[in-house]
Design a protein around this motif. Sequence first.
Motif, PDB file in Angstrom:
ATOM      1  N   GLN A 136      43.882  51.570 -16.567  1.00  0.00           N
ATOM      2  CA  GLN A 136      44.767  49.884 -17.190  1.00  0.00           C
ATOM      3  C   GLN A 136      45.105  48.956 -15.603  1.00  0.00           C
ATOM      4  OE1 GLN A 136      48.501  51.882 -15.422  1.00  0.00           O
ATOM      5  NE2 GLN A 136      49.193  52.622 -16.888  1.00  0.00           N
ATOM      6  N   GLN A 137      43.899  49.346 -14.520  1.00  0.00           N
ATOM      7  CA  GLN A 137      43.155  48.294 -14.152  1.00  0.00           C
ATOM      8  C   GLN A 137      42.052  47.698 -14.878  1.00  0.00           C
ATOM      9  OE1 GLN A 137      42.139  49.459 -10.105  1.00  0.00           O
ATOM     10  NE2 GLN A 137      44.172  49.704  -9.540  1.00  0.00           N
ATOM     11  N   ASN A 138      41.412  48.216 -15.614  1.00  0.00           N
ATOM     12  CA  ASN A 138      40.090  48.057 -16.003  1.00  0.00           C
ATOM     13  C   ASN A 138      40.497  47.206 -17.615  1.00  0.00           C
ATOM     14  OD1 ASN A 138      37.595  48.758 -15.193  1.00  0.00           O
ATOM     15  ND2 ASN A 138      38.117  51.234 -15.509  1.00  0.00           N
ATOM     16  N   GLU A 139      41.436  47.898 -17.934  1.00  0.00           N
ATOM     17  CA  GLU A 139      41.930  47.096 -19.094  1.00  0.00           C
ATOM     18  C   GLU A 139      42.535  45.322 -19.421  1.00  0.00           C
ATOM     19  OE1 GLU A 139      45.127  49.814 -21.191  1.00  0.00           O
ATOM     20  OE2 GLU A 139      43.906  50.826 -21.815  1.00  0.00           O
ATOM     21  N   THR A 140      43.605  45.747 -17.655  1.00  0.00           N
ATOM     22  CA  THR A 140      43.777  43.952 -16.954  1.00  0.00           C
ATOM     23  C   THR A 140      43.047  43.612 -16.922  1.00  0.00           C
ATOM     24  OG1 THR A 140      46.101  45.308 -16.710  1.00  0.00           O
ATOM     25  CG2 THR A 140      45.695  42.799 -15.383  1.00  0.00           C
ATOM     26  N   LYS A 141      41.972  44.129 -16.508  1.00  0.00           N
ATOM     27  CA  LYS A 141      40.350  43.348 -15.726  1.00  0.00           C
ATOM     28  C   LYS A 141      40.076  42.498 -17.426  1.00  0.00           C
ATOM     29  CE  LYS A 141      36.423  43.135 -13.365  1.00  0.00           C
ATOM     30  NZ  LYS A 141      35.223  42.878 -13.495  1.00  0.00           N
ATOM     31  N   SER A 142      39.945  43.897 -18.309  1.00  0.00           N
ATOM     32  CA  SER A 142      39.111  42.434 -19.630  1.00  0.00           C
ATOM     33  C   SER A 142      39.575  42.034 -19.994  1.00  0.00           C
ATOM     34  CB  SER A 142      38.867  43.954 -20.656  1.00  0.00           C
ATOM     35  OG  SER A 142      38.213  45.144 -20.356  1.00  0.00           O
ATOM     36  N   LEU A 143      41.115  42.216 -20.170  1.00  0.00           N
ATOM     37  CA  LEU A 143      42.137  40.944 -20.642  1.00  0.00           C
ATOM     38  C   LEU A 143      42.488  39.456 -20.272  1.00  0.00           C
ATOM     39  CD1 LEU A 143      44.333  40.208 -23.165  1.00  0.00           C
ATOM     40  CD2 LEU A 143      46.230  41.335 -21.147  1.00  0.00           C
ATOM     41  N   GLU A 144      41.877  39.468 -18.662  1.00  0.00           N
ATOM     42  CA  GLU A 144      41.893  38.491 -18.106  1.00  0.00           C
ATOM     43  C   GLU A 144      40.286  38.114 -18.123  1.00  0.00           C
ATOM     44  OE1 GLU A 144      42.409  39.708 -14.361  1.00  0.00           O
ATOM     45  OE2 GLU A 144      44.687  39.779 -13.767  1.00  0.00           O
ATOM     46  N   ASP A 145      39.317  38.752 -18.174  1.00  0.00           N
ATOM     47  CA  ASP A 145      38.076  38.287 -18.436  1.00  0.00           C
ATOM     48  C   ASP A 145      38.210  37.368 -20.038  1.00  0.00           C
ATOM     49  OD1 ASP A 145      36.543  39.292 -15.932  1.00  0.00           O
ATOM     50  OD2 ASP A 145      36.219  41.125 -17.411  1.00  0.00           O
ATOM     51  N   PHE A 146      38.576  37.932 -20.803  1.00  0.00           N
ATOM     52  CA  PHE A 146      38.557  37.397 -21.717  1.00  0.00           C
ATOM     53  C   PHE A 146      39.459  36.101 -22.410  1.00  0.00           C
ATOM     54  CE2 PHE A 146      41.330  36.973 -26.053  1.00  0.00           C
ATOM     55  CZ  PHE A 146      39.806  36.951 -26.982  1.00  0.00           C
ATOM     56  N   ARG A 147      40.738  36.244 -21.449  1.00  0.00           N
ATOM     57  CA  ARG A 147      41.295  35.264 -21.674  1.00  0.00           C
ATOM     58  C   ARG A 147      40.931  33.682 -20.884  1.00  0.00           C
ATOM     59  NH1 ARG A 147      47.185  37.291 -19.546  1.00  0.00           N
ATOM     60  NH2 ARG A 147      47.618  37.981 -22.042  1.00  0.00           N
ATOM     61  N   SER A 148      39.774  34.268 -19.700  1.00  0.00           N
ATOM     62  CA  SER A 148      38.952  33.459 -18.820  1.00  0.00           C
ATOM     63  C   SER A 148      38.118  32.738 -19.489  1.00  0.00           C
ATOM     64  CB  SER A 148      38.299  34.283 -18.047  1.00  0.00           C
ATOM     65  OG  SER A 148      38.060  33.141 -16.669  1.00  0.00           O
TER      66      SER A 148
END
Length: 261
Positions: A136-148
């Motif tokens: 879940q943390q990796n998915e959240t980080k990937s989503l945040e990286d994509f948004r950034s």
Amino acid sequence: MSDEEEDYMSDAFLSQLQDVKPGVSMVRRVKEAMKREEKQKEKNIKNRQKSYKEQESESREAALQSSISNENKGFALLQKMGYKAGQGLGKQGAGRVDPIPLNIKTDRGGIGMEEMKKRKAEEELEHYRQKVRAKQQNETKSLEDFRSRVRTEREERKIEGDLRKSQRACEQLDSQKGISVPREDWYWPKANADEEDDGLKEEEEEEDEEEVTELTSFDKLQILTSYLRGVHFYCIWCGTTYNDEEDLCSNCPGDTAADHE
């Protein structure tokens, strides 16, 4: 017709046949057969000799259901010390009343095997939970990286647009003041591809002579914005040329795009 041949229509022949009429008589015979079968099963169960384990289990259950009699030596010693049946252990009588229950092991596992299995199951469950949390943390980080990344690309496109707007405004304002050559080559927009090629050749020659620091679009926008505001009193986000520095400072919200949002 000879005497040896039987007459199939005679009463003597019909009386010898069994009654096979459908209906109540047939159902009654089936029920009677089932009852006889059930009785035979019950009889076989009663006559069957019980195994040693069954006899041991029945004896244990019978002993546990019955209370301890006075013939028991331990119970007799307790009575001599003042204990009465139904009373709790201890001086105040607040202790255990019933005997400690028996836990009969039915498997072949050694002592502590169940605790080890339980601990292992808990460790596996905790490991699984950690894997789920990490996923879940990796998915959240990937989503945040994509948004950034999307936000950065959008901001870069906006900076490029503001830079081009500033270059056009600088060229126009410089021309109005009689300035024919820009302070820096990139202060004005490139006129055509030939000039871009000439600029590239000049840059290559300069790089051969000495190392040149490359400015980013953001750096260029800040420098050019400061030049337009300081020399021409012009703000690209307001789209207005102010009378003087005092007028600019009083009426312009600021020197960045965020100040004008």
